[in-house]
Design a protein around this motif. Sequence first.
Motif, short mmCIF file in Angstrom:
data_model
loop_
_atom_site.label_atom_id
_atom_site.label_comp_id
_atom_site.label_asym_id
_atom_site.label_seq_id
_atom_site.Cartn_x
_atom_site.Cartn_y
_atom_site.Cartn_z
N LEU A 168 0.84 -1.20 0.00
CA LEU A 168 0.00 0.00 0.00
C LEU A 168 0.88 1.26 0.00
O LEU A 168 0.62 2.19 -0.77
N ILE A 169 1.90 1.28 0.84
CA ILE A 169 2.80 2.44 0.89
C ILE A 169 3.48 2.62 -0.47
O ILE A 169 3.56 3.74 -0.99
N LYS A 170 3.96 1.54 -1.06
CA LYS A 170 4.59 1.60 -2.39
C LYS A 170 3.62 2.14 -3.43
O LYS A 170 4.01 2.90 -4.32
N VAL A 216 12.13 2.45 4.43
CA VAL A 216 13.24 1.55 4.13
C VAL A 216 12.69 0.27 3.50
O VAL A 216 13.12 -0.14 2.41
N ASP A 217 11.72 -0.36 4.16
CA ASP A 217 11.21 -1.64 3.70
C ASP A 217 10.43 -1.54 2.40
O ASP A 217 10.32 -2.52 1.66
N SER A 218 9.89 -0.37 2.09
CA SER A 218 9.14 -0.19 0.84
C SER A 218 10.05 0.28 -0.29
O SER A 218 9.59 0.46 -1.41
N GLY A 219 11.34 0.49 -0.01
CA GLY A 219 12.28 0.90 -1.04
C GLY A 219 12.27 2.39 -1.34
O GLY A 219 12.95 2.86 -2.25
N ILE A 220 11.52 3.16 -0.58
CA ILE A 220 11.38 4.60 -0.83
C ILE A 220 12.57 5.39 -0.30
O ILE A 220 12.93 6.43 -0.83
N LEU A 248 18.39 4.28 8.16
CA LEU A 248 18.08 5.06 6.96
C LEU A 248 19.32 5.26 6.11
O LEU A 248 19.28 5.11 4.88
N VAL A 249 20.44 5.58 6.75
CA VAL A 249 21.70 5.76 6.01
C VAL A 249 22.09 4.45 5.33
O VAL A 249 22.46 4.44 4.15
#
Length: 186
Positions: free
Chosen positions: A96-98, A118-122, A138-139
């Motif tokens: 959903l986030i993606k 992070v987990d959605s690749g954004i 995040l880094v």
Amino acid sequence: MASLNGKSILILATHGFEQSELEVPLAKLKEAGATVHVASPESGEIKGWDKKDWGKAVKVDKSLDETRADAYDAIVLPGGQMNPDTLRGNDKAIALIKDFFAQGKVVAAVCHAPWLLVDSGIAKGRRLTSYKTIKQDLVNAGAQWEDSEVVTDKGVVTSRNPGDLPAFVAKIIEEVNEGRHDRRAA
């Protein structure tokens, strides 16, 4: 405050969300005129975390299964430690986030919720902020982390902590009013 009349915003959360990080955006976005729904993998109610103990329950308006990005202008992801850590293990939540991101819609995450970016690749290649303890996550995911109240990168809005919520909500309103965001690589 700018108007969000005619706009719809989704808040995605589960048990253990940081109380203020859901309730303040919910109230302020409604106050600005938006229709705001709380979606969760759970039905009925979800219980918040308020600083050092369980907080109040919040009504769930829609199940994750019946929620679609094309029905909303933005998604807001509250933090707390438990909430985003649980959601990042939910494939439907990540999808959903993606989908919001792929449609050029506003994706807003506060505190620990950038874990979901992070987990959605954004996160990769974006300017982001977060609660200080997940900076390295995040880094490591390729984000350019900044220690700022609010950071915006082409409709992706991030904020550090509950103290930054007024600026976070104001930036969400501004970004929603800008409309869809072009996120193609330069």
